[in-house]
Design a protein around this motif. Structure first.
Motif, PDB file in Angstrom:
ATOM      1  N   ASP A  61       0.794  -1.233   0.000  1.00 52.26           N
ATOM      2  CA  ASP A  61       0.000   0.000   0.000  1.00 52.26           C
ATOM      3  C   ASP A  61       0.825   1.281   0.000  1.00 52.26           C
ATOM      4  O   ASP A  61       0.265   2.375   0.108  1.00 52.26           O
ATOM      5  CB  ASP A  61      -0.972   0.031   1.187  1.00 52.26           C
ATOM      6  N   LEU A  62       2.149   1.172  -0.149  1.00 53.13           N
ATOM      7  CA  LEU A  62       2.995   2.357  -0.230  1.00 53.13           C
ATOM      8  C   LEU A  62       3.526   2.512  -1.653  1.00 53.13           C
ATOM      9  O   LEU A  62       3.854   1.518  -2.307  1.00 53.13           O
ATOM     10  CB  LEU A  62       4.167   2.257   0.747  1.00 53.13           C
ATOM     11  N   ALA A  63       3.603   3.740  -2.113  1.00 55.62           N
ATOM     12  CA  ALA A  63       4.144   3.985  -3.457  1.00 55.62           C
ATOM     13  C   ALA A  63       5.592   3.540  -3.516  1.00 55.62           C
ATOM     14  O   ALA A  63       6.406   3.908  -2.665  1.00 55.62           O
ATOM     15  CB  ALA A  63       4.028   5.467  -3.797  1.00 55.62           C
ATOM     16  N   SER A  64       5.912   2.716  -4.532  1.00 51.73           N
ATOM     17  CA  SER A  64       7.288   2.242  -4.715  1.00 51.73           C
ATOM     18  C   SER A  64       7.884   2.699  -6.039  1.00 51.73           C
ATOM     19  O   SER A  64       9.074   2.493  -6.295  1.00 51.73           O
ATOM     20  CB  SER A  64       7.335   0.714  -4.646  1.00 51.73           C
ATOM     21  N   ILE A  99      16.753   3.457  -5.296  1.00 50.86           N
ATOM     22  CA  ILE A  99      15.750   3.536  -6.355  1.00 50.86           C
ATOM     23  C   ILE A  99      16.396   4.205  -7.560  1.00 50.86           C
ATOM     24  O   ILE A  99      17.361   4.964  -7.416  1.00 50.86           O
ATOM     25  CB  ILE A  99      14.496   4.301  -5.859  1.00 50.86           C
ATOM     26  N   THR A 100      15.868   3.925  -8.757  1.00 50.10           N
ATOM     27  CA  THR A 100      16.534   4.334  -9.997  1.00 50.10           C
ATOM     28  C   THR A 100      15.582   5.144 -10.873  1.00 50.10           C
ATOM     29  O   THR A 100      14.383   4.849 -10.939  1.00 50.10           O
ATOM     30  CB  THR A 100      16.999   3.086 -10.769  1.00 50.10           C
ATOM     31  N   ALA A 101      16.138   6.144 -11.557  1.00 50.03           N
ATOM     32  CA  ALA A 101      15.417   6.854 -12.614  1.00 50.03           C
ATOM     33  C   ALA A 101      15.654   6.109 -13.921  1.00 50.03           C
ATOM     34  O   ALA A 101      16.737   6.202 -14.504  1.00 50.03           O
ATOM     35  CB  ALA A 101      15.890   8.292 -12.717  1.00 50.03           C
ATOM     36  N   TRP A 102      14.673   5.360 -14.383  1.00 51.65           N
ATOM     37  CA  TRP A 102      14.813   4.531 -15.584  1.00 51.65           C
ATOM     38  C   TRP A 102      14.548   5.326 -16.851  1.00 51.65           C
ATOM     39  O   TRP A 102      14.958   4.927 -17.936  1.00 51.65           O
ATOM     40  CB  TRP A 102      13.866   3.339 -15.507  1.00 51.65           C
ATOM     41  N   SER A 103      13.845   6.442 -16.722  1.00 50.69           N
ATOM     42  CA  SER A 103      13.580   7.321 -17.859  1.00 50.69           C
ATOM     43  C   SER A 103      13.514   8.745 -17.337  1.00 50.69           C
ATOM     44  O   SER A 103      13.067   8.989 -16.214  1.00 50.69           O
ATOM     45  CB  SER A 103      12.266   6.936 -18.535  1.00 50.69           C
ATOM     46  N   THR A 111       5.822  11.355 -24.648  1.00 48.83           N
ATOM     47  CA  THR A 111       7.030  10.867 -23.996  1.00 48.83           C
ATOM     48  C   THR A 111       6.646  10.197 -22.686  1.00 48.83           C
ATOM     49  O   THR A 111       5.691  10.627 -22.015  1.00 48.83           O
ATOM     50  CB  THR A 111       8.038  12.008 -23.756  1.00 48.83           C
ATOM     51  N   ILE A 112       7.356   9.134 -22.347  1.00 51.34           N
ATOM     52  CA  ILE A 112       7.133   8.416 -21.094  1.00 51.34           C
ATOM     53  C   ILE A 112       8.332   8.694 -20.194  1.00 51.34           C
ATOM     54  O   ILE A 112       9.443   8.255 -20.475  1.00 51.34           O
ATOM     55  CB  ILE A 112       6.947   6.908 -21.332  1.00 51.34           C
ATOM     56  N   GLY A 113       8.106   9.431 -19.140  1.00 48.29           N
ATOM     57  CA  GLY A 113       9.162   9.770 -18.212  1.00 48.29           C
ATOM     58  C   GLY A 113       8.784  11.022 -17.418  1.00 48.29           C
ATOM     59  O   GLY A 113       8.016  11.854 -17.918  1.00 48.29           O
ATOM     60  N   PRO A 114       9.241  11.135 -16.175  1.00 47.10           N
ATOM     61  CA  PRO A 114      10.162  10.185 -15.569  1.00 47.10           C
ATOM     62  C   PRO A 114       9.502   8.857 -15.225  1.00 47.10           C
ATOM     63  O   PRO A 114       8.304   8.794 -14.973  1.00 47.10           O
ATOM     64  CB  PRO A 114      10.622  10.911 -14.296  1.00 47.10           C
ATOM     65  N   VAL A 115      10.331   7.832 -15.231  1.00 48.90           N
ATOM     66  CA  VAL A 115       9.950   6.526 -14.707  1.00 48.90           C
ATOM     67  C   VAL A 115      10.898   6.239 -13.544  1.00 48.90           C
ATOM     68  O   VAL A 115      12.108   6.139 -13.743  1.00 48.90           O
ATOM     69  CB  VAL A 115      10.047   5.417 -15.767  1.00 48.90           C
ATOM     70  N   ILE A 116      10.354   6.148 -12.359  1.00 53.16           N
ATOM     71  CA  ILE A 116      11.125   5.930 -11.140  1.00 53.16           C
ATOM     72  C   ILE A 116      10.664   4.603 -10.547  1.00 53.16           C
ATOM     73  O   ILE A 116       9.469   4.405 -10.315  1.00 53.16           O
ATOM     74  CB  ILE A 116      10.893   7.063 -10.120  1.00 53.16           C
ATOM     75  N   ALA A 117      11.607   3.686 -10.312  1.00 57.87           N
ATOM     76  CA  ALA A 117      11.229   2.353  -9.836  1.00 57.87           C
ATOM     77  C   ALA A 117      12.404   1.708  -9.108  1.00 57.87           C
ATOM     78  O   ALA A 117      13.561   2.028  -9.375  1.00 57.87           O
ATOM     79  CB  ALA A 117      10.779   1.474 -11.009  1.00 57.87           C
ATOM     80  N   ASP A 164      13.424  -1.420  -9.386  1.00 58.60           N
ATOM     81  CA  ASP A 164      14.091  -2.472 -10.145  1.00 58.60           C
ATOM     82  C   ASP A 164      13.575  -2.453 -11.579  1.00 58.60           C
ATOM     83  O   ASP A 164      12.568  -1.809 -11.909  1.00 58.60           O
ATOM     84  CB  ASP A 164      13.857  -3.851  -9.504  1.00 58.60           C
ATOM     85  N   ALA A 165      14.280  -3.194 -12.455  1.00 53.61           N
ATOM     86  CA  ALA A 165      13.935  -3.200 -13.874  1.00 53.61           C
ATOM     87  C   ALA A 165      12.557  -3.795 -14.118  1.00 53.61           C
ATOM     88  O   ALA A 165      11.814  -3.329 -14.983  1.00 53.61           O
ATOM     89  CB  ALA A 165      14.994  -3.969 -14.663  1.00 53.61           C
ATOM     90  N   ALA A 166      12.194  -4.831 -13.364  1.00 54.59           N
ATOM     91  CA  ALA A 166      10.891  -5.466 -13.578  1.00 54.59           C
ATOM     92  C   ALA A 166       9.756  -4.481 -13.322  1.00 54.59           C
ATOM     93  O   ALA A 166       8.785  -4.411 -14.087  1.00 54.59           O
ATOM     94  CB  ALA A 166      10.763  -6.695 -12.675  1.00 54.59           C
ATOM     95  N   THR A 167       9.855  -3.712 -12.240  1.00 48.78           N
ATOM     96  CA  THR A 167       8.816  -2.728 -11.941  1.00 48.78           C
ATOM     97  C   THR A 167       8.806  -1.629 -12.997  1.00 48.78           C
ATOM     98  O   THR A 167       7.743  -1.191 -13.448  1.00 48.78           O
ATOM     99  CB  THR A 167       9.039  -2.126 -10.544  1.00 48.78           C
ATOM    100  N   ALA A 168       9.994  -1.178 -13.418  1.00 45.79           N
ATOM    101  CA  ALA A 168      10.067  -0.158 -14.466  1.00 45.79           C
ATOM    102  C   ALA A 168       9.398  -0.647 -15.747  1.00 45.79           C
ATOM    103  O   ALA A 168       8.642   0.091 -16.391  1.00 45.79           O
ATOM    104  CB  ALA A 168      11.520   0.215 -14.730  1.00 45.79           C
ATOM    105  N   GLN A 169       9.639  -1.882 -16.128  1.00 44.08           N
ATOM    106  CA  GLN A 169       9.047  -2.424 -17.347  1.00 44.08           C
ATOM    107  C   GLN A 169       7.537  -2.562 -17.222  1.00 44.08           C
ATOM    108  O   GLN A 169       6.804  -2.298 -18.187  1.00 44.08           O
ATOM    109  CB  GLN A 169       9.707  -3.753 -17.680  1.00 44.08           C
ATOM    110  N   ARG A 170       7.049  -2.930 -16.046  1.00 41.00           N
ATOM    111  CA  ARG A 170       5.593  -2.995 -15.852  1.00 41.00           C
ATOM    112  C   ARG A 170       4.974  -1.611 -15.974  1.00 41.00           C
ATOM    113  O   ARG A 170       3.909  -1.446 -16.593  1.00 41.00           O
ATOM    114  CB  ARG A 170       5.256  -3.602 -14.485  1.00 41.00           C
ATOM    115  N   LEU A 171       5.610  -0.612 -15.392  1.00 43.57           N
ATOM    116  CA  LEU A 171       5.096   0.753 -15.493  1.00 43.57           C
ATOM    117  C   LEU A 171       5.100   1.239 -16.939  1.00 43.57           C
ATOM    118  O   LEU A 171       4.111   1.813 -17.417  1.00 43.57           O
ATOM    119  CB  LEU A 171       5.954   1.690 -14.632  1.00 43.57           C
TER     120      LEU A 171
END
Length: 274
Positions: A180-183, A263-267, A196-202, A204-211
């Motif tokens: 229930d917490l934003a990840s 946490i990583t900025a993927w985009s 454009t899609i970004g920023p994407v903050i996640a 891990d890569a799996a969560t970034a790809q789902r987003l």
């Protein structure tokens, strides 16, 4: 030549500068960027011949972008004058920008250091991916402070004002949650030739790809762009989604590099705004 503060009345001329260098920014993109930041223009005989914008993301870090000089006026020190005055206004802050190959030598002279590449991926006509994963919820105003903290941990930029402006202007913001917490989150907005899609903050890569996958679903047939740091390694996956690498600007920093906090900025939001 006069270097002065940019005003909304200058933005049509600034948009023409981006058209000259074949960058995709629309007048609406310039208008949104100036709302959130500050700018300078170089003016000669009443004509705008150069521009730059910058954004203060908290008390310690800022980004710079849209440093452009009209083709007929290059080689006269206009870019240096714009950059020098921007640096004076941002004294004491750590600064971030993304440089073309032509621009990087100028920034090095002013103390910027190259870090890594940012790769621009795009497709003129997205084939929306299929996915069996459950849809993630859209962000509400109440979510934005938590998302701003995630963004800060990833980038060192505190951009609550940006998130509020994006939501107010109709951007889509979807939120990944754990217990229930934003990840993590992803923003989709109109920009340039399409979306454009970004920023994407996640985390891990799996969560970034789902987003990103969910963000892509409504965009079938649209022009879509994603700017991602090379070290994130999203390229092979984005290629399978139909997006190809078209440009590789150099990420440069003047001051201390930020160390992500779990946490990583993927985009990126954009190459200009980080």
């Amino acid at each position: 030549m006069l270097v002065r503060t940019m005003t909304p009345a200058d933005l049509a001329a600034c948009a023409a500068l981006t058209q000259e260098v074949k960058w995709p920014h629309r007048l609406a993109d310039w208008q949104m960027m100036l709302k959130l930041g500050e700018g300078l223009v170089a003016e000669r005989q009443g004509n705008i011949v150069g521009s730059t914008l910058y954004w203060r993301w908290g008390a310690q870090r800022a980004t710079l972008g849209l440093i452009i000089v009209a083709g007929a006026m290059r080689g006269r020190g206009i870019g240096s004058a714009l950059l020098e005055q921007a640096l004076q206004r941002l004294s004491g802050m750590t600064l971030h920008l993304h440089a073309t190959a032509a621009g990087a030598p100028l920034y090095r002279r002013f103390g910027f250091v190259g870090m890594d590449e940012v790769i621009q991926y795009q497709t003129p006509r997205l084939i929306a991916p299929s996915s069996a994963t459950a849809a993630m919820p859209a962000a509400t105003c109440e979510d934005l402070p938590a998302l701003a903290q995630l963004d800060y941990r990833a980038n060192g930029f505190y951009r609550l004002s940006l998130l509020k402006q994006l939501l107010a202007e109709g951007a889509s913001i979807i939120v990944a949650r754990q217990k229930d917490l934003a990840s993590g989150f992803a923003v989709t907005r109109r920009f340039g030739y399409g979306f454009t899609i970004g920023p994407v903050i996640a985390p891990d890569a799996a969560t970034a790809q789902r987003l990103i996958t969910q963000a892509m679903r409504p965009l079938a047939g649209e022009f879509v762009r994603i700017d991602s740091r090379s070290q994130c390694g999203l390229g092979p996956w984005l290629a399978r989604c139909g997006l190809q690498a078209v440009d590789r600007p150099l990420r440069m920093v003047r001051g201390d590099e930020w160390q992500p906090q779990g946490i990583t900025a993927w985009s990126l939001m954009s190459q200009a705004m980080g």
